[in-house]
Structures are given as structure tokens and as C-alpha cells.
Design a protein around this motif. Structure first.
Motif, PDB file in Angstrom:
ATOM      1  N   ASP A 257      67.231  32.533  25.570  1.00  0.00           N
ATOM      2  CA  ASP A 257      66.196  31.804  26.281  1.00  0.00           C
ATOM      3  C   ASP A 257      66.751  30.461  26.731  1.00  0.00           C
ATOM      4  O   ASP A 257      67.514  29.822  25.994  1.00  0.00           O
TER       5      ASP A 257
ATOM      6  N   ASP B 267      66.571  27.573  24.343  1.00  0.00           N
ATOM      7  CA  ASP B 267      67.374  27.573  23.124  1.00  0.00           C
ATOM      8  C   ASP B 267      68.381  26.429  23.113  1.00  0.00           C
ATOM      9  O   ASP B 267      68.837  26.009  22.047  1.00  0.00           O
TER      10      ASP B 267
ATOM     11  N   ARG C 242      66.498  34.683  29.760  1.00  0.00           N
ATOM     12  CA  ARG C 242      65.063  34.505  29.989  1.00  0.00           C
ATOM     13  C   ARG C 242      64.805  33.081  30.459  1.00  0.00           C
ATOM     14  O   ARG C 242      65.211  32.124  29.776  1.00  0.00           O
TER      15      ARG C 242
ATOM     16  N   SER D   8      62.537  29.701  31.148  1.00  0.00           N
ATOM     17  CA  SER D   8      61.607  29.053  30.217  1.00  0.00           C
ATOM     18  C   SER D   8      60.186  28.961  30.756  1.00  0.00           C
ATOM     19  O   SER D   8      59.309  28.454  30.089  1.00  0.00           O
TER      20      SER D   8
END
Length: 450
Positions: free
Chosen positions: A91, A94, A116, A118
Motif C-alpha cells: 500500500d 506503508d 494499492r 491510498s
């Protein structure tokens, strides 16, 4: 060739091209890294801001603390490759969640990869507020097969010429690089001795070796800020632990043996605290993760304090520079508290631990004692060649893999300290200076002329 083309056209109607590494339905960050390193996503990407990106070198898969891939090379807008690290997260957020934004170890990152977004627009910034380009990976390009384990680094173009060299010539190349490396180390130690005197130079060099890669800087700073001449007139362990910032304030929850030990240090440190406060090491400089417990910097600092206490014997070891005598000295080096503790917050160990392990003694021989001896007598090179390496590290493994691949030669070369030093020198002189994925490296051509 026509048959090959015809078969390629035939199979393209039947078989979807499979990536080298494939992904199961439920996968984690390590599996994603394996896909990336195997090239399953390709080399060409576009950043989240529309900037073309080409991965020139995928770098080295970092098995230690820090960014996922070190020593990579990335080209933006078809420009000259930029050297740096690559970080991969599932993500985008992260980066912040894992503390990379405030971790100086991630200052070298030149590309942030994630799978991914955010939701809201997210910017990747380093501790120095540098904006890092981002790439969103397309996971639909992967299949559901099991992921094999890829190598830490890819085979270099020089592996071909090296493979053709007879054994004696390959040894000659590596030993030549090792001798060059030793001369450079000896010259650096000589410069240090000219500036600070032979004892201070030796003290700083040994401190840096105890710090090893992760904590070489804070150990060097301590040796510079607390010179040997000062420590020999004082309680060395008190000043070293006080200036390092390793003295905890709350002793209530600690074991009684630890409380007794720390109270003694605090009683000596407190009256001198103001005097040395400005010399304390900034806590972010210390690297605690990714190390074996017996190699914790607190234990190595205790070893340095004992070496100060026994300095005349250390000085005598330098004059002799005999591997057996140096091993015997460090085998007998003891500390009543640290022989049975990993850190000041750990439980007492039931068995004694060596204050300085065999691998660290080998490092001292290779980086300090023997370079000093060889500077005075080149015949001591024969002693250096006899040193066996009990361990390797990631940099040496990667160097051997890039130059020789997996095989008997690589395994044999990793057993020798001198050959390891030669591997490192070649890797640093050529691999780390090349950002063209071997395309413009001069080493293969020079090998042909050896």
C-alpha cells in the motif's frame, strides 16, 4: 531460424507467455519483491505523475534493515541512470506506516513501488523532505503459480571471461585486487597516524571495526570524541556508555545484577554528565535491528572499554601481528557483566558468551593488524593469504555471485579472507560504479587483456 519463428507463431495461439516467477492468490510483500526482482513486471513503467521510468539495474535484494533493493539504477525520461535504492510496499501509505519517512536509511531511495493507491493523493518523502517518484504496479500481469526463490543478484557480463580463466589466473586476479585493497587500507591508517599519532589511529581503527557496517559511524565518532589518552585516565566504560546514550534512566524493572552494574556507571557518569553532554551520540545514528544478539553494539562497546584497559597488550599485538596471538588475546578478553548479557535490558544468559567473536577478530586482522604489518614488511602478505573466513556477508556473497555465479569456484573463494577482499575490491571498483547493467563496464575487456 524460420522454424523457430513459425513455432513461436504457432504457440502464441495456444499458450499465454508465463513470467519467470508467478504469484499465488494470497501473497505477501516478499512474494511481490520476488516477482519484481525476477522481472515479471518488466523494466518500463510510468510514474503516478506520468513520467517514463526504465529500470536499468534491479540492484541487490537487501536481506538486512533498510530499503528492499539496494544499488539499483533507474532512468527517468530516458536520462542518465540514477543510482539508489528501490522500496516496494503493498500500500502507498506503508511508507509512512513503516516509518520510512523519518528513517535516514531510506534517504537513498529513488523509486517507491506499490500495488494499492491510498485513495487520497499520497506523496512519498524522505527524512530530508525529498520527493520520491512513485510507480503503481499492475498485478493483473501475474499468474497464480508458486514463487521460487530468486538469487540475491544477477550474473554479470564479466562472468564469461572469468569462467574461461584457468584457476591460477583467476586467483591471480583476485589476489591482485586484494593486495591493492590492503595497500589502500595501510595508507589510510598511515594518514590517520600522521594526524593523531599511532595509538589514537589504532584505537579509532579498532573502534570502527567493532562497529562493523551498521554502527561504524557512531563507534568512529565515539573514538574521536573520547580519545584514547582521555579514556586511559578515566573510567573508560563510564564515558563510553554515557556518551553513547546507552544508560537507561529507569532501573526499577531490570534484574538485580543489571541494576548493580548500571548504578556503578551512573555514579561515575553523573558528576561528568554536563562535561560530555555535547559529545553524546544522536540516538538515530545507532542501528540495533538486523544483528545477532551477541553482536549488539552495547556488548561491542564493553569490549572496547576492556581493550582500553589492556592497551599495552593491544600495542604489543600490533608489533607482533601474529594471528594466533591475536586470537588468544580476544579469546581471553572478559567482562564480568557482559559475558552473560546481550544488552542492558536482557535477561542473564545461562552460558558465557565471547566478548569478541571469531568473525570480529578476523575483521580486525584483515582491516587493522595485518595492513599495519604489511605496510612495514610486504612479506607479511603470506600471513594474510592464510586467513580463513569463518563467515561471509551479503556484500561478499553478491560480489561472488555476480562475478562467478553459483558453483564450486564461488564457494571456494568465499572461504578465504584474501579472496573475499579481492571480490569486494572488484565489486566496488566496477559493479558499484556501473549504472548501465554491465553494458559499459570495462572489466570484461580488461580481463581479456590480463
Amino acid at each position: 531460424m524460420k522454424s523457430g519463428t513459425r513455432y513461436e507463431n504457432l504457440r502464441s495461439t495456444l499458450v499465454r507467455e508465463e513470467p519467470l516467477v508467478t504469484t499465488p492468490r494470497d501473497w505477501d510483500e516478499l512474494e511481490l519483491q520476488a516477482h519484481w526482482f525476477a522481472g515479471d513486471f518488466g523494466r518500463e513503467f510510468v510514474t503516478t505523475t506520468g513520467q517514463p521510468v526504465r529500470i536499468v539495474q534491479f540492484g541487490v535484494w537487501n536481506r538486512e534493515a533498510g530499503p528492499d533493493f539496494a544499488e539499483a539504477a533507474v532512468s527517468f525520461d530516458n536520462g542518465e541512470p540514477v543510482r539508489g535504492a528501490i522500496e516496494i510496499d503493498l500500500d502507498a501509505r506503508d511508507w509512512e506506516r513503516h516509518g520510512h519517512a523519518t528513517n535516514p536509511d531510506y534517504e537513498s531511495v529513488v523509486l517507491h513501488i506499490f500495488t494499492r493507491p491510498s485513495g487520497a493523493e499520497f506523496f512519498t518523502r524522505t527524512a530530508e523532505h525529498r520527493l520520491v517518484p512513485q510507480v503503481l504496479l499492475d498485478l493483473s500481469r501475474l499468474s497464480d503459480d508458486v514463487v521460487p526463490s530468486p538469487p540475491e543478484a544477477k550474473l554479470g557480463r564479466c562472468s564469461g571471461p572469468l569462467r574461461e580463466l584457468p584457476d591460477e589466473k583467476a586467483y591471480e586476479v583476485l589476489f591482485g585486487a586484494a593486495q591493492f585493497r590492503l595497500r589502500r587500507k595501510a595508507a589510510a591508517l598511515a594518514r590517520l597516524a600522521e594526524l593523531h599519532g599511532p595509538d589514537e589511529a589504532l584505537f579509532q581503527a579498532l573502534a570502527a571495526t567493532l562497529g562493523y557496517k551498521s554502527n561504524k559511524l557512531p563507534f568512529t565518532l565515539l573514538a574521536q570524541r573520547l580519545p584514547l589518552r582521555l579514556l586511559r585516565k578515566s573510567e573508560a566504560d563510564t564515558l563510553l556508555f554515557g556518551a553513547s546514550g546507552f544508560l537507561p534512566h529507569d532501573l526499577a524493572s531490570l534484574e538485580s545484577s543489571t541494576r548493580t552494574y548500571l548504578r556503578g556507571l551512573w555514579e561515575n557518569w553523573w558528576p561528568r554528565r554536563a562535561e560530555f553532554e555535547r559529545l553524546k551520540i544522536d540516538p538515530p545514528l545507532w542501528r540495533m535491528s538486523g544483528q545477532r544478539p551477541a553482536n549488539h553494539p552495547q556488548r561491542r562497546l564493553a569490549a572496547l572499554a576492556q581493550m582500553v584497559r589492556l592497551w599495552p597488550k593491544i600495542r604489543a599485538l600490533v608489533d607482533r601481528a601474529e594471528a594466533t596471538a591475536i586470537h588468544e588475546f580476544f579469546d581471553q578478553l572478559k567482562d564480568e557483566y557482559w559475558d552473560y548479557h546481550y544488552t542492558v535490558t536482557s535477561k542473564t544468559s545461562p552460558r558465557r558468551m565471547a566478548l569478541v567473536g571469531e568473525s570480529r577478530v578476523i575483521e580486525m586482522l584483515a582491516n587493522v593488524f595485518l595492513p599495519m604489518a604489511i605496510a612495514q614488511d610486504e612479506n607479511r602478505w603470506a600471513d594474510f593469504k592464510k586467513l580463513r573466513a569463518p563467515l561471509t556477508n551479503q556484500r561478499v556473497e553478491v560480489a561472488a555471485l555476480r562475478l562467478f555465479g553459483e558453483g564450486a569456484r564461488k564457494k571456494e573463494y568465499l572461504k578465504s579472507v584474501a579472496l573475499q577482499q579481492g571480490l569486494l575490491q572488484i565489486y566496488e571498483d566496477f559493479c558499484l560504479r556501473d549504472a548501465s547493467d554491465c553494458a559499459r563496464c570495462q572489466f570484461p575487456r580488461q580481463l581479456a587483456q590480463w
